[in-house]
Scaffold this motif. Structure first.
Motif, mmCIF file in Angstrom:
data_model
loop_
_atom_site.group_PDB
_atom_site.id
_atom_site.type_symbol
_atom_site.label_atom_id
_atom_site.label_comp_id
_atom_site.label_asym_id
_atom_site.label_seq_id
_atom_site.Cartn_x
_atom_site.Cartn_y
_atom_site.Cartn_z
ATOM 1 N N ARG A 225 0.853 -1.193 0.000
ATOM 2 C CA ARG A 225 0.000 0.000 0.000
ATOM 3 C C ARG A 225 0.881 1.232 0.000
ATOM 4 N N LEU A 226 0.659 2.110 -0.985
ATOM 5 C CA LEU A 226 1.467 3.307 -1.151
ATOM 6 C C LEU A 226 0.877 4.461 -0.350
ATOM 7 N N ASN A 227 1.735 5.376 0.036
ATOM 8 C CA ASN A 227 1.270 6.531 0.809
ATOM 9 C C ASN A 227 0.950 7.728 -0.076
ATOM 10 N N LEU A 228 0.536 7.465 -1.305
ATOM 11 C CA LEU A 228 0.116 8.546 -2.188
ATOM 12 C C LEU A 228 -1.152 9.200 -1.647
ATOM 13 N N THR A 229 -1.239 10.510 -1.762
ATOM 14 C CA THR A 229 -2.443 11.222 -1.378
ATOM 15 C C THR A 229 -3.519 11.030 -2.456
ATOM 16 N N PRO A 230 -4.781 11.324 -2.128
ATOM 17 C CA PRO A 230 -5.813 11.265 -3.176
ATOM 18 C C PRO A 230 -5.487 12.141 -4.375
ATOM 19 N N GLU A 231 -4.881 13.291 -4.143
ATOM 20 C CA GLU A 231 -4.521 14.175 -5.252
ATOM 21 C C GLU A 231 -3.454 13.538 -6.129
ATOM 22 N N GLU A 232 -2.444 12.918 -5.504
ATOM 23 C CA GLU A 232 -1.380 12.282 -6.266
ATOM 24 C C GLU A 232 -1.908 11.074 -7.046
ATOM 25 N N THR A 233 -2.781 10.297 -6.416
ATOM 26 C CA THR A 233 -3.367 9.151 -7.110
ATOM 27 C C THR A 233 -4.195 9.613 -8.300
ATOM 28 N N GLY A 234 -4.980 10.672 -8.103
ATOM 29 C CA GLY A 234 -5.773 11.199 -9.200
ATOM 30 C C GLY A 234 -4.925 11.722 -10.331
ATOM 31 N N ARG A 235 -3.804 12.339 -10.001
ATOM 32 C CA ARG A 235 -2.896 12.861 -11.016
ATOM 33 C C ARG A 235 -2.363 11.714 -11.882
ATOM 34 N N MET A 236 -2.065 10.587 -11.250
ATOM 35 C CA MET A 236 -1.567 9.429 -11.989
ATOM 36 C C MET A 236 -2.650 8.856 -12.899
ATOM 37 N N VAL A 237 -3.864 8.772 -12.404
ATOM 38 C CA VAL A 237 -4.961 8.215 -13.198
ATOM 39 C C VAL A 237 -5.286 9.129 -14.373
ATOM 40 N N GLU A 238 -5.178 10.437 -14.179
ATOM 41 C CA GLU A 238 -5.337 11.371 -15.303
ATOM 42 C C GLU A 238 -4.412 11.002 -16.455
ATOM 43 N N HIS A 239 -3.175 10.718 -16.109
ATOM 44 C CA HIS A 239 -2.197 10.410 -17.155
ATOM 45 C C HIS A 239 -2.475 9.045 -17.788
ATOM 46 N N VAL A 240 -3.023 8.127 -17.014
ATOM 47 C CA VAL A 240 -3.373 6.821 -17.573
ATOM 48 C C VAL A 240 -4.389 6.989 -18.704
ATOM 49 N N TRP A 241 -5.320 7.910 -18.543
ATOM 50 C CA TRP A 241 -6.290 8.178 -19.615
ATOM 51 C C TRP A 241 -5.562 8.622 -20.880
ATOM 52 N N GLU A 242 -4.520 9.432 -20.727
ATOM 53 C CA GLU A 242 -3.773 9.899 -21.889
ATOM 54 C C GLU A 242 -3.055 8.753 -22.606
ATOM 55 N N LEU A 243 -2.777 7.673 -21.883
ATOM 56 C CA LEU A 243 -2.030 6.551 -22.450
ATOM 57 C C LEU A 243 -2.938 5.451 -22.982
ATOM 58 N N LYS A 244 -4.231 5.687 -23.000
ATOM 59 C CA LYS A 244 -5.183 4.684 -23.461
ATOM 60 C C LYS A 244 -4.908 4.313 -24.920
ATOM 61 N N GLN A 245 -4.650 3.016 -25.159
ATOM 62 C CA GLN A 245 -4.369 2.473 -26.490
ATOM 63 C C GLN A 245 -3.102 3.050 -27.124
ATOM 64 N N VAL A 246 -2.223 3.626 -26.316
ATOM 65 C CA VAL A 246 -0.954 4.156 -26.805
ATOM 66 C C VAL A 246 0.112 3.065 -26.670
ATOM 67 N N ARG A 247 0.852 2.836 -27.722
ATOM 68 C CA ARG A 247 1.814 1.735 -27.758
ATOM 69 C C ARG A 247 3.211 2.197 -27.365
ATOM 70 N N PHE A 248 3.858 1.343 -26.552
ATOM 71 C CA PHE A 248 5.257 1.505 -26.187
ATOM 72 C C PHE A 248 6.038 0.311 -26.746
ATOM 73 N N ASP A 249 7.351 0.475 -26.836
ATOM 74 C CA ASP A 249 8.193 -0.702 -27.024
ATOM 75 C C ASP A 249 8.127 -1.535 -25.751
ATOM 76 N N TYR A 250 8.256 -2.843 -25.888
ATOM 77 C CA TYR A 250 8.229 -3.725 -24.715
ATOM 78 C C TYR A 250 9.415 -4.678 -24.776
ATOM 79 N N TYR A 251 10.221 -4.678 -23.719
ATOM 80 C CA TYR A 251 11.344 -5.599 -23.575
ATOM 81 C C TYR A 251 11.289 -6.216 -22.178
ATOM 82 N N PHE A 252 11.563 -7.505 -22.101
ATOM 83 C CA PHE A 252 11.525 -8.183 -20.807
ATOM 84 C C PHE A 252 12.453 -7.536 -19.787
ATOM 85 N N PHE A 253 13.653 -7.146 -20.232
ATOM 86 C CA PHE A 253 14.684 -6.768 -19.288
ATOM 87 C C PHE A 253 14.567 -5.334 -18.773
#
Length: 619
Positions: A225-253
């Motif tokens: 369990r992380l000690n992120l505040t509600p504001e910090e958690t919301g800030r992260m989720v905002e950015h997740v919306w921006e990454l919806k269906q956005v492709r990255f390179d993927y490497y195991f290592f």
């Protein structure tokens, strides 16, 4: 560039914004483009030859044509797009990039932006309802190539998750390889190493992910369990919306599930630096350690897998009682058998509960059927009539407290009275003799190991280069009968015709069984096969069959292996060896290892080797 990214530009070109005069100066925007938070939002890193590059491998993510390599151009394009007419609705840049919008509004005091409703984003955000976050680490699972090193994901919790016990209703944020089709395990591993798959973020119900990792793959789960505040958690989720269906390179290592989540945590809490420590590899346990060391964790919870629960429940039972477990799991009508009812009530309670757990374990990954459902229901009825004591499973060592993944090695030894020094580097991760805290006994995963030797007279030689060595020595018992297996490939030295050693290429594997001789002692026996390219052989590729057997002992000072191996080649060459290795665990980051080996070959007289090695687990 997709339509949703083009629309803001079309609107700006057709209807120049009324507020263009209020746009900040170019110098101000260029300065802001170098801010760590803007670089985090664009997933930028310094290029090897200078400049910038983004980890995002998807042109649709960027508004500027050169946005993937020019943070300043992307920032200027974003600011302009934020002033597009509000009638674009969900296609407006404010709706597509809520994290960029909020940050730029704050930094540039953009009080005159158009008011855009963004109903699609608002509904999604309200459904997720972020309040806090948990970093989840499903432990390593050797029988799945994608899970050999473990995995990490984030759970996004609502405000009342602890008080209402509703974690299963939370969302899991996962980054993983996107696979189309049905690649086999070897192809999956190869393409994962070489970047053959794109990586995507996915936000799915946590109960689905919990079922996948703890049930389908029988993996223990660690929840940080992380000690992120509600504001910090919301800030992260905002950015997740921006990454919806956005492709990255993927490497195991390196550019894997764990690395991408560290980037999100840097977005959540500006100023925390997590990714800088992983320039080459990002092993999940090491990234968990980085999160803990950064002071982001306030509590750790442990969820044992179905397999661990089953074995813990059956452990107190005698062998004949475990026989009843097997019979009940196959035929629930035996609950009324007089012989079973003759057992003491407390022993029946343990047996029927273990049988119920065995039925559920066997049903993992299978379609639900009437026979299994009926058997489970009958066993549950018996459990309700005669409940067992609460199952208390001792929590194993914390994964992040185990040794580091990258290992430097310095050894001094003798081979047939020739002294040598050996220098080694292993990129990852763990072998049978390494410090065991946080690792299961009998598991080995080594990737990219190099060993150089310096003999007397300043004679240097490449001793071995291991591409991968994986061993899974999982003990069999009365209830579960897993196969043990191993696979390895690379270059190594073997006895040669003229008494010298030959550097040969090889690939080998084997399968067999492992048995628990006592609590800290395993015995194993495997049949093996090998193919080898050896300049002493007439054929380019020489096959061999053989064996690999021995014992693995967890003792008070460390781990000991005693191992006998043999290879019998089709051309008549016979190669056998007997080896003993003992490691002393000096500290979590230091190990002292003594190894002795006697090699037999039909090409040369027997040879003896003795070495004392210092191992430093530094990263």
């Amino acid at each position: 560039m997709t339509l949703k990214r083009i629309l803001p530009y079309l609107a700006l070109s057709l209807c120049p914004p009324l507020h263009a005069a209020s746009l900040p100066s170019g110098d101000r925007l260029d300065t802001l483009a170098e801010a760590p938070y803007w670089l985090a939002l664009g997933h930028y890193e310094r290029g090897k030859l200078g400049g910038w590059r983004s980890y995002v491998d998807d042109t649709d993510f960027f508004l500027a044509a050169e946005g993937n390599s020019d943070p300043a151009a992307e920032l200027r394009a974003t600011v302009k797009a934020l002033y597009a007419p509000a009638n674009l609705g969900d296609k407006h840049a404010q709706c597509i990039y809520p994290a960029r919008t909020r940050w730029l509004r704050e930094q540039l005091r953009l009080a005159d932006l158009p008011e855009v409703a963004c109903p699609e984003y608002r509904a999604w955000y309200q459904d997720v309802n972020p309040h806090s976050a948990v970093l989840v680490f499903p432990a390593a699972y050797l029988n799945s190539p994608s899970s050999m090193f473990g995995h990490t994901l984030l759970r996004i919790d609502q405000a009342d998750v602890d008080s209402h016990g509703t974690a299963l209703l939370s969302y899991a944020l996962n980054f993983g390889a996107y696979i189309e089709g049905m690649d086999n395990s070897l192809l999956y591993a190869w393409k994962g190493l070489m970047g053959g798959y794109p990586g995507l973020f996915a936000l799915v119900p946590y109960r689905d992910k919990l079922g996948e990792y703890s049930r389908l793959e029988n993996r223990d789960l660690w929840e940080y369990r992380l000690n992120l505040t509600p504001e910090e958690t919301g800030r992260m989720v905002e950015h997740v919306w921006e990454l919806k269906q956005v492709r990255f390179d993927y490497y195991f290592f390196d550019e894997n599930c764990s690395y991408r989540l560290l980037e999100l945590l840097e977005v959540a809490r500006p100023g925390v630096e997590l990714t800088d420590d992983f320039p080459l590899t990002a092993i999940p346990t090491d990234t968990v350690r980085a999160v803990v060391d950064a002071g982001l964790v306030e509590r750790i919870d442990y969820r044992p897998s179905r397999e661990r629960e089953l074995l813990a429940r059956a452990e107190p039972l005698e062998r004949d009682e475990q026989g009843w477990v097997l019979r009940l799991a196959d035929d629930e009508s035996l609950l009324d058998d007089p012989a079973f009812l003759a057992l003491p009530q407390a022993r029946r309670a343990l047996a029927q509960d273990a049988a119920f757990r065995l039925v559920r374990y066997r049903a993992t990954g299978e379609e639900r059927n009437r026979a299994t459902a009926t058997r489970s229901f009958r066993l549950l009825q018996g459990i309700n009539r005669n409940p067992p004591p609460t199952l208390d499973i001792e929590r194993p060592g914390l994964p992040e407290q185990g040794h580091r993944s990258r290992t430097w090695q310095l050894g001094l030894g003798s081979r047939d009275e020739r002294a040598f020094a050996e220098y080694g580097l292993r990129m990852a991760y763990h072998d049978l003799n390494d410090n065991l805290h946080g690792f299961p006994l009998g598991a080995q995963i080594e990737i990219l190991q190099l060993k150089l030797r310096q003999y007397e007279g300043n004679h240097w030689q490449l001793q071995r280069l291991d591409l991968a060595t994986i061993r899974s020595l999982t003990p069999r018992n009365h209830l579960l009968q897993p196969w043990s297996w191993q696979v390895a490939g690379g270059l190594e030295r073997v006895p040669g015709e003229d008494g010298d050693e030959r550097l040969v290429g090889h690939f080998n594997g084997g399968a067999g069984g492992t048995w628990k001789l006592n609590e800290d002692l395993l015995g194993f026996a495997l049949a093996t096969a090998r193919i080898e390219h050896n300049p002493d052989f007439a054929a380019a590729i020489a096959p061999a069959l053989g064996f690999d057997t021995g014992v693995l002992w967890r003792n008070p000072v460390g781990n000991l292996t005693l191992e006998a191996k043999g290879d019998y080649f089709h051309n008549g060459e016979v190669r056998r060896s007997l080896g003993l290795t003992q490691q002393w665990e000096v500290s979590p980051r230091l190990g002292l290892r003594l190894s002795a080996e006697r090699q037999f070959s039909s090409l040369t007289p027997p040879e003896n080797e003795l070495m004392l090695q210092l191992r430093w687990y530094h990263y």
